[in-house]
Design a protein around this motif. Structure first.
Motif, PDB file in Angstrom:
ATOM      1  N   GLY A 187       0.883  -1.327  -0.084  1.00 27.04           N
ATOM      2  CA  GLY A 187       0.179  -0.038  -0.058  1.00 27.04           C
ATOM      3  C   GLY A 187       0.747   1.185   0.022  1.00 27.04           C
ATOM      4  N   HIS A 188       0.535   2.257   1.077  1.00 25.95           N
ATOM      5  CA  HIS A 188       1.171   3.377   1.057  1.00 25.95           C
ATOM      6  C   HIS A 188       2.669   3.446   1.754  1.00 25.95           C
ATOM      7  CE1 HIS A 188      -1.085   3.291   4.655  1.00 25.95           C
ATOM      8  NE2 HIS A 188       0.037   4.078   5.351  1.00 25.95           N
ATOM      9  N   VAL A 189       2.893   2.120   2.248  1.00 29.82           N
ATOM     10  CA  VAL A 189       3.887   2.017   2.988  1.00 29.82           C
ATOM     11  C   VAL A 189       5.047   1.782   2.022  1.00 29.82           C
ATOM     12  CG1 VAL A 189       5.282   0.689   4.839  1.00 29.82           C
ATOM     13  CG2 VAL A 189       2.786   1.175   4.960  1.00 29.82           C
ATOM     14  N   PRO A 190       6.155   2.640   2.238  1.00 27.19           N
ATOM     15  CA  PRO A 190       7.250   2.631   1.301  1.00 27.19           C
ATOM     16  C   PRO A 190       8.390   1.392   1.758  1.00 27.19           C
ATOM     17  CG  PRO A 190       7.852   4.563   2.321  1.00 27.19           C
ATOM     18  CD  PRO A 190       6.265   3.802   2.827  1.00 27.19           C
ATOM     19  N   VAL A 191       8.748   0.765   0.488  1.00 25.01           N
ATOM     20  CA  VAL A 191       9.870  -0.310   0.707  1.00 25.01           C
ATOM     21  C   VAL A 191      11.127   0.044   0.275  1.00 25.01           C
ATOM     22  CG1 VAL A 191      10.696  -2.854   0.376  1.00 25.01           C
ATOM     23  CG2 VAL A 191       8.163  -2.100   0.500  1.00 25.01           C
ATOM     24  N   ILE A 192      12.105   0.106   0.969  1.00 28.91           N
ATOM     25  CA  ILE A 192      13.499   0.445   0.437  1.00 28.91           C
ATOM     26  C   ILE A 192      14.490  -0.842   0.567  1.00 28.91           C
ATOM     27  CG2 ILE A 192      15.387   1.864   1.007  1.00 28.91           C
ATOM     28  CD1 ILE A 192      13.770   3.832   2.204  1.00 28.91           C
ATOM     29  N   VAL A 193      15.225  -1.177  -0.321  1.00 25.85           N
ATOM     30  CA  VAL A 193      16.015  -2.211  -0.520  1.00 25.85           C
ATOM     31  C   VAL A 193      17.310  -1.935   0.160  1.00 25.85           C
ATOM     32  CG1 VAL A 193      17.289  -3.791  -2.041  1.00 25.85           C
ATOM     33  CG2 VAL A 193      14.793  -3.460  -2.148  1.00 25.85           C
ATOM     34  N   LEU A 194      17.909  -2.244   1.103  1.00 28.84           N
ATOM     35  CA  LEU A 194      19.326  -2.032   1.606  1.00 28.84           C
ATOM     36  C   LEU A 194      20.292  -3.205   1.076  1.00 28.84           C
ATOM     37  CD1 LEU A 194      17.603  -0.444   3.347  1.00 28.84           C
ATOM     38  CD2 LEU A 194      18.696  -0.841   5.302  1.00 28.84           C
ATOM     39  N   LEU A 195      21.344  -2.619   0.446  1.00 24.78           N
ATOM     40  CA  LEU A 195      22.365  -3.926  -0.014  1.00 24.78           C
ATOM     41  C   LEU A 195      23.480  -3.684   1.198  1.00 24.78           C
ATOM     42  CD1 LEU A 195      22.515  -3.382  -3.766  1.00 24.78           C
ATOM     43  CD2 LEU A 195      21.388  -4.858  -2.549  1.00 24.78           C
ATOM     44  N   THR A 196      23.465  -4.665   1.857  1.00 26.91           N
ATOM     45  CA  THR A 196      24.258  -4.480   3.173  1.00 26.91           C
ATOM     46  C   THR A 196      25.706  -5.441   2.867  1.00 26.91           C
ATOM     47  OG1 THR A 196      23.311  -6.564   4.090  1.00 26.91           O
ATOM     48  CG2 THR A 196      22.268  -4.543   4.668  1.00 26.91           C
ATOM     49  N   LEU A 226      14.038  -6.395  -9.483  1.00 30.13           N
ATOM     50  CA  LEU A 226      12.821  -5.934  -8.256  1.00 30.13           C
ATOM     51  C   LEU A 226      12.129  -4.909  -9.302  1.00 30.13           C
ATOM     52  CD1 LEU A 226      14.796  -5.952  -5.183  1.00 30.13           C
ATOM     53  CD2 LEU A 226      13.352  -8.036  -5.990  1.00 30.13           C
ATOM     54  N   ASP A 227      12.692  -4.035 -10.000  1.00 34.87           N
ATOM     55  CA  ASP A 227      11.911  -2.920 -10.791  1.00 34.87           C
ATOM     56  C   ASP A 227      10.957  -3.561 -11.622  1.00 34.87           C
ATOM     57  OD1 ASP A 227      12.974  -1.297  -9.289  1.00 34.87           O
ATOM     58  OD2 ASP A 227      14.165  -0.323 -10.952  1.00 34.87           O
ATOM     59  N   VAL A 245      11.080   8.951   0.547  1.00 32.96           N
ATOM     60  CA  VAL A 245      10.109   8.081  -0.209  1.00 32.96           C
ATOM     61  C   VAL A 245       8.889   7.995   0.668  1.00 32.96           C
ATOM     62  CG1 VAL A 245      11.661   6.719  -1.457  1.00 32.96           C
ATOM     63  CG2 VAL A 245      10.874   5.881   0.991  1.00 32.96           C
ATOM     64  N   MET A 246       8.780   9.042   1.794  1.00 31.29           N
ATOM     65  CA  MET A 246       7.657   8.913   2.566  1.00 31.29           C
ATOM     66  C   MET A 246       6.575   9.877   1.861  1.00 31.29           C
ATOM     67  SD  MET A 246       8.777   7.289   5.053  1.00 31.29           S
ATOM     68  CE  MET A 246       7.191   7.222   5.600  1.00 31.29           C
ATOM     69  N   ASN A 247       5.241   9.342   1.927  1.00 32.19           N
ATOM     70  CA  ASN A 247       4.256   9.941   1.194  1.00 32.19           C
ATOM     71  C   ASN A 247       3.768  11.173   1.993  1.00 32.19           C
ATOM     72  OD1 ASN A 247       4.089   8.005  -0.815  1.00 32.19           O
ATOM     73  ND2 ASN A 247       3.172   6.806   0.591  1.00 32.19           N
ATOM     74  N   GLU A 248       3.871  11.478   3.174  1.00 31.52           N
ATOM     75  CA  GLU A 248       3.377  12.407   4.074  1.00 31.52           C
ATOM     76  C   GLU A 248       4.522  13.331   4.670  1.00 31.52           C
ATOM     77  OE1 GLU A 248       0.130  11.557   6.381  1.00 31.52           O
ATOM     78  OE2 GLU A 248       0.162   9.555   5.595  1.00 31.52           O
ATOM     79  N   GLU A 249       4.339  14.693   4.553  1.00 32.99           N
ATOM     80  CA  GLU A 249       5.396  15.396   5.087  1.00 32.99           C
ATOM     81  C   GLU A 249       5.441  15.345   6.763  1.00 32.99           C
ATOM     82  OE1 GLU A 249       6.539  20.114   5.534  1.00 32.99           O
ATOM     83  OE2 GLU A 249       4.920  19.455   4.392  1.00 32.99           O
ATOM     84  N   GLY A 250       4.356  15.003   7.361  1.00 31.16           N
ATOM     85  CA  GLY A 250       4.535  14.769   8.840  1.00 31.16           C
ATOM     86  C   GLY A 250       5.466  13.744   9.109  1.00 31.16           C
ATOM     87  N   LEU A 251       5.417  12.520   8.392  1.00 33.94           N
ATOM     88  CA  LEU A 251       6.218  11.345   8.653  1.00 33.94           C
ATOM     89  C   LEU A 251       7.437  11.617   8.364  1.00 33.94           C
ATOM     90  CD1 LEU A 251       3.930   8.419   7.396  1.00 33.94           C
ATOM     91  CD2 LEU A 251       4.323   9.212   9.434  1.00 33.94           C
ATOM     92  N   GLN A 252       7.688  12.370   7.171  1.00 30.71           N
ATOM     93  CA  GLN A 252       9.090  12.699   7.169  1.00 30.71           C
ATOM     94  C   GLN A 252       9.951  13.534   8.292  1.00 30.71           C
ATOM     95  OE1 GLN A 252       9.158  15.292   3.452  1.00 30.71           O
ATOM     96  NE2 GLN A 252       9.572  13.382   2.111  1.00 30.71           N
ATOM     97  N   PRO A 286       7.264  -2.896  -6.927  1.00 31.43           N
ATOM     98  CA  PRO A 286       8.661  -2.789  -6.764  1.00 31.43           C
ATOM     99  C   PRO A 286       9.045  -1.993  -5.734  1.00 31.43           C
ATOM    100  CG  PRO A 286       7.997  -1.334  -8.669  1.00 31.43           C
ATOM    101  CD  PRO A 286       6.683  -2.407  -8.051  1.00 31.43           C
ATOM    102  N   PRO A 287      10.312  -1.827  -5.081  1.00 27.52           N
ATOM    103  CA  PRO A 287      10.679  -1.029  -4.093  1.00 27.52           C
ATOM    104  C   PRO A 287      10.628   0.378  -4.606  1.00 27.52           C
ATOM    105  CG  PRO A 287      12.534  -2.286  -4.902  1.00 27.52           C
ATOM    106  CD  PRO A 287      11.481  -2.734  -5.555  1.00 27.52           C
ATOM    107  N   ARG A 288      10.652   1.390  -3.635  1.00 29.68           N
ATOM    108  CA  ARG A 288      10.421   2.705  -3.693  1.00 29.68           C
ATOM    109  C   ARG A 288      11.989   3.247  -3.716  1.00 29.68           C
ATOM    110  NH1 ARG A 288       5.950   5.484  -2.189  1.00 29.68           N
ATOM    111  NH2 ARG A 288       7.322   7.245  -2.688  1.00 29.68           N
TER     112      ARG A 288
END
Length: 253
Positions: A137-146, A192-193, A225-232, A198-200
Motif C-alpha cells: 500500500g502506501h508503506v514504502p519499501v527500501i532495499v538495503l544492499l548490506t 525487482l523493478d 520516499v515518505m508520502n506524508e510530510e508529517g512522517l518525514q 517494486p521497491p521505492r
C-alpha cells in the motif's frame, strides 16, 4: 501526525544480512534491542538472527533500543527461508499495520536487506515472491544492499585471477569493488523493478560494523520516499544519525 509518537519500521531480510548491526548504528547503540510483545510486556534482549532461529519473538513483537526508544522495529523473521505460513503471517501483518486505525501501531517504512556476502544470489525466490505478491500500500519499501565491504575481497580475488601481483591488486581493489557494486545494484534493480510491487528506493551500506558508521544516506533515502510530510519530519526528528538532516528539515518549515 501529532498523535504519532514513534516511527515504526519493519526490517526484512535473510539471516546474517547485518540487520541488528544496522539498527544499532541507526540508534547509536552497541546494545542489543529489548523485545516487547504486542501487550507491551518485555520478552527479551537478543540478536535478531539468534532470536529468529530460536523462535524467541514474532513479527508482532516490538524491538526497541534504550538509546532511542522513539524508533520501533519489527523483524520479518522466517519467511525468507521459504515458509508459506510465515510468508502469509508477514503479509497479513503488513496489510493490517499499514491501514490500522490505531495510528501508533502503523508501520511507516519497510527496509528489505540483501547482503552482498551473497552477491551471487542477490535476488532469490523469497525476494521475487515478496515484491510480486505483497502489496504494501502506501508503506514504502527500501532495499538495503548490506555488507558491501565483502565485495572488496571479491575484487582482490578477481584481480589476482587476472594475473596481477598482490600489491597491485590491492591498489586497484577499491575501484574494482565500486564496479562490482554498480554491477550487482543494476542487477537487483532490473530484477525487482520489474515485479508487481517494486521497491521505492535502494541504498548501499558498508562499514556498518564501525561504531561511527554514517547512516545519513539511509535516513535521507527513507525520508525522501515518505508520502506524508508529517512522517518525514517525524523520522528526521527521531533519527540521531545526522544533525544536518535536522537542520535541513528546520529550514524547510
Amino acid at each position: 501526525m501529532k498523535n504519532i509518537k514513534r516511527f515504526r519500521i519493519l526490517v526484512m531480510g535473510r539471516a546474517n544480512a547485518g540487520k541488528t548491526t544496522i539498527l544499532q548504528r541507526v540508534c547509536n547503540s552497541t546494545d542489543k534491542p529489548e523485545i516487547f510483545d504486542s501487550e507491551g510486556n518485555k520478552v527479551s534482549s537478543c540478536n535478531l538472527t539468534v532470536s529468529c532461529d530460536r523462535g524467541h519473538h514474532e513479527i508482532k513483537h516490538e524491538l526497541v533500543f534504550k538509546s532511542n526508544p522513539r524508533f520501533v522495529f519489527h523483524d520479518s523473521c522466517g519467511f525468507e527461508a521459504g515458509s508459506t505460513q510465515q510468508f502469509d503471517q508477514m503479509r497479513n501483518f503488513v496489510v493490517d499495520r499499514a491501514a490500522t486505525k490505531k495510528v501508533n501501531e502503523r508501520i511507516h517504512a519497510i527496509w528489505f536487506c540483501i547482503p552482498m556476502t551473497d552477491y551471487h544470489r542477490t535476488v532469490t525466490a523469497a525476494e521475487q515472491r515478496f515484491f510480486n505478491e505483497c502489496d504494501t500500500g502506501h508503506v514504502p519499501v527500501i532495499v538495503l544492499l548490506t555488507k558491501v565491504d565483502a565485495l572488496y575481497l571479491t575484487a582482490v580475488r578477481d584481480l589476482l585471477d587476472g594475473g596481477l601481483a598482490i600489491a597491485e591488486a590491492k591498489e586497484r581493489a577499491v575501484k574494482k569493488q565500486g564496479e562490482l557494486l554498480e554491477k550487482w545494484l543494476a542487477h537487483v534493480k532490473h530484477e525487482l523493478d520489474n515485479c508487481n510491487y517494486p521497491p521505492r528506493g535502494y541504498v548501499t551500506l558498508q562499514k556498518m560494523h564501525q561504531k561511527n558508521a554514517d547512516c545519513t544516506i539511509l535516513m535521507q533515502s527513507t525520508a525522501n520516499v515518505m508520502n506524508e510530510e508529517g512522517l518525514q519530519k517525524l523520522l528526521i526528528s527521531t533519527q540521531q544519525s545526522s544533525i544536518l538532516l535536522c537542520i535541513e528539515c528546520a529550514v524547510r518549515k
